[in-house]
Design a protein around this motif. Structure first.
Motif, mmCIF file in Angstrom:
data_model
loop_
_atom_site.group_PDB
_atom_site.id
_atom_site.type_symbol
_atom_site.label_atom_id
_atom_site.label_comp_id
_atom_site.label_asym_id
_atom_site.label_seq_id
_atom_site.Cartn_x
_atom_site.Cartn_y
_atom_site.Cartn_z
ATOM 1 N N ALA B 16 0.968 -1.091 0.011
ATOM 2 C CA ALA B 16 0.128 -0.126 0.123
ATOM 3 C C ALA B 16 0.923 1.229 0.149
ATOM 4 O O ALA B 16 0.377 2.295 -0.251
ATOM 5 N N GLU B 17 2.091 1.103 0.161
ATOM 6 C CA GLU B 17 2.896 2.410 -0.002
ATOM 7 C C GLU B 17 3.439 2.693 -1.356
ATOM 8 O O GLU B 17 3.148 2.151 -2.156
ATOM 9 N N THR B 18 4.348 3.865 -1.528
ATOM 10 C CA THR B 18 4.780 4.194 -2.771
ATOM 11 C C THR B 18 6.208 3.876 -2.535
ATOM 12 O O THR B 18 7.105 4.176 -1.735
ATOM 13 N N VAL B 19 6.473 3.452 -4.127
ATOM 14 C CA VAL B 19 8.094 3.342 -4.218
ATOM 15 C C VAL B 19 8.477 3.798 -5.511
ATOM 16 O O VAL B 19 7.686 3.842 -6.483
ATOM 17 N N THR B 20 9.825 4.316 -5.683
ATOM 18 C CA THR B 20 10.226 4.874 -7.061
ATOM 19 C C THR B 20 11.656 4.278 -7.319
ATOM 20 O O THR B 20 12.461 4.070 -6.499
ATOM 21 N N LEU B 21 11.653 3.695 -8.411
ATOM 22 C CA LEU B 21 12.844 2.978 -9.081
ATOM 23 C C LEU B 21 13.555 3.999 -9.903
ATOM 24 O O LEU B 21 12.799 4.573 -10.650
ATOM 25 N N SER B 22 14.695 3.923 -9.909
ATOM 26 C CA SER B 22 15.539 4.886 -10.598
ATOM 27 C C SER B 22 16.156 4.223 -12.006
ATOM 28 O O SER B 22 16.420 3.091 -11.933
ATOM 29 N N CYS B 23 16.164 5.285 -12.749
ATOM 30 C CA CYS B 23 16.944 4.709 -14.157
ATOM 31 C C CYS B 23 17.653 5.883 -14.656
ATOM 32 O O CYS B 23 16.917 7.229 -15.100
ATOM 33 N N SER B 80 2.369 3.440 -7.028
ATOM 34 C CA SER B 80 1.798 3.679 -5.985
ATOM 35 C C SER B 80 0.724 2.676 -5.526
ATOM 36 O O SER B 80 0.528 1.765 -6.214
ATOM 37 N N ASP B 81 0.419 2.730 -4.070
ATOM 38 C CA ASP B 81 -0.444 1.643 -3.602
ATOM 39 C C ASP B 81 0.088 0.205 -3.882
ATOM 40 O O ASP B 81 -0.568 -0.504 -4.334
ATOM 41 N N SER B 82 1.400 -0.011 -3.750
ATOM 42 C CA SER B 82 2.079 -1.163 -3.859
ATOM 43 C C SER B 82 1.305 -2.402 -3.522
ATOM 44 O O SER B 82 0.784 -2.309 -2.497
ATOM 45 N N THR B 108 10.580 -5.855 -3.910
ATOM 46 C CA THR B 108 9.729 -7.148 -3.169
ATOM 47 C C THR B 108 8.792 -6.112 -2.211
ATOM 48 O O THR B 108 9.171 -5.138 -1.507
ATOM 49 N N VAL B 109 7.738 -6.649 -2.369
ATOM 50 C CA VAL B 109 6.559 -5.804 -1.597
ATOM 51 C C VAL B 109 6.155 -6.794 -0.596
ATOM 52 O O VAL B 109 5.808 -8.020 -0.504
ATOM 53 N N LYS B 110 6.350 -5.930 0.811
ATOM 54 C CA LYS B 110 6.065 -6.775 1.977
ATOM 55 C C LYS B 110 4.656 -6.652 2.437
ATOM 56 O O LYS B 110 4.195 -5.481 2.682
#
Lengths: 115, 111
Positions: B16-23, B80-82, B108-110
């Motif tokens: 449910a949290e947000t994560v950002t992956l870089s490139c 968003s909303d993982s 990994t989404v926990k």
């Protein structure tokens, strides 16, 4: 899912033997690609085809050859397999070529182990 | 030759949290295409989102959006909303007559 199959799905072979991987599509896409996937490298393009009998080299083409005698089939051959060619091989297809915006659709992959 | 760099080999996020992956990528071209692909444990490569370099507006696809900074040659992916099903390897790719992939980020989404 795009109609792409790869055969075999798993193969174990010995150094020095020839190996051929097959990619078959039912989508009538013009462009077909072979990639290899290795840890730390992502996917790297080996060869691609832009039509029947029309192929070109990719980033890591040494030790590999390809052929495309029909729209639906794209073969990848390792003439004399080496341990450095142990990898997972993916075939992909698309409507547009490498300059295009269109999505590439990937096959399920072939895990090749060279002992 | 163009290179694509994903500087985060592994990341984790709570459900449910947000994560950002870089490139980031290196190119001298003005027009090109950028993609994010997802590879779950099934090994199937799935397109998540794509962006044309000449379009200023950032692409969005439901919970997935990108932050495309052309001058900085940056193309990050925000989820968003993982969800647990987002657990996968994520690959950034650059395409302009030469398809290049980054090395990937394992997300990994926990629960």
């Amino acid at each position: 899912d795009a109609g792409i199959t790869q055969s075999p799905r798993h193969k174990v072979t010995e150094t020095g033997t020839p190996v051929t991987l097959r990619c078959h599509q039912t989508e009538n896409h013009r462009y077909m690609y072979w990639y290899r996937q290795d840890p730390g490298h992502g996917l790297r393009l080996i060869h691609y085809s832009y039509g029947v009998k029309d192929t070109d080299k990719g980033e890591v083409s040494d030790g590999y050859s390809v052929s495309r005698s029909k729209t639906e089939d794209f073969l990848l051959t390792l003439e004399s397999a080496t341990s450095s060619q142990t990898s997972v091989y993916f075939c992909a297809i698309s409507d547009s070529g490498l300059a295009g915006y269109n999505e590439q659709f990937f096959g399920p992959g072939t895990r090749l182990t060279v002992l | 030759a163009q290179t694509v760099t994903q500087s985060q080999p592994e990341m984790s996020v709570q459900e449910a949290e947000t994560v950002t992956l870089s490139c980031t990528y290196d190119t001298s071209e003005n027009n090109y295409y950028l993609f994010w692909y997802k590879q779950p444990p099934s090994r199937q490569m799935i397109l998540v989102i794509r962006q044309e370099a000449y379009k200023q507006q950032n692409a969005t696809e439901n919970r997935f959006s990108v932050n495309f900074q052309k001058a900085a040659k940056s193309f990050s992916l925000k989820i968003s909303d993982s969800q647990l099903g987002d657990t996968a390897m994520y690959f950034c790719a650059y395409n302009n007559n030469d398809m290049r992939f980054g090395a990937g980020t394992r997300l990994t989404v926990k629960p």
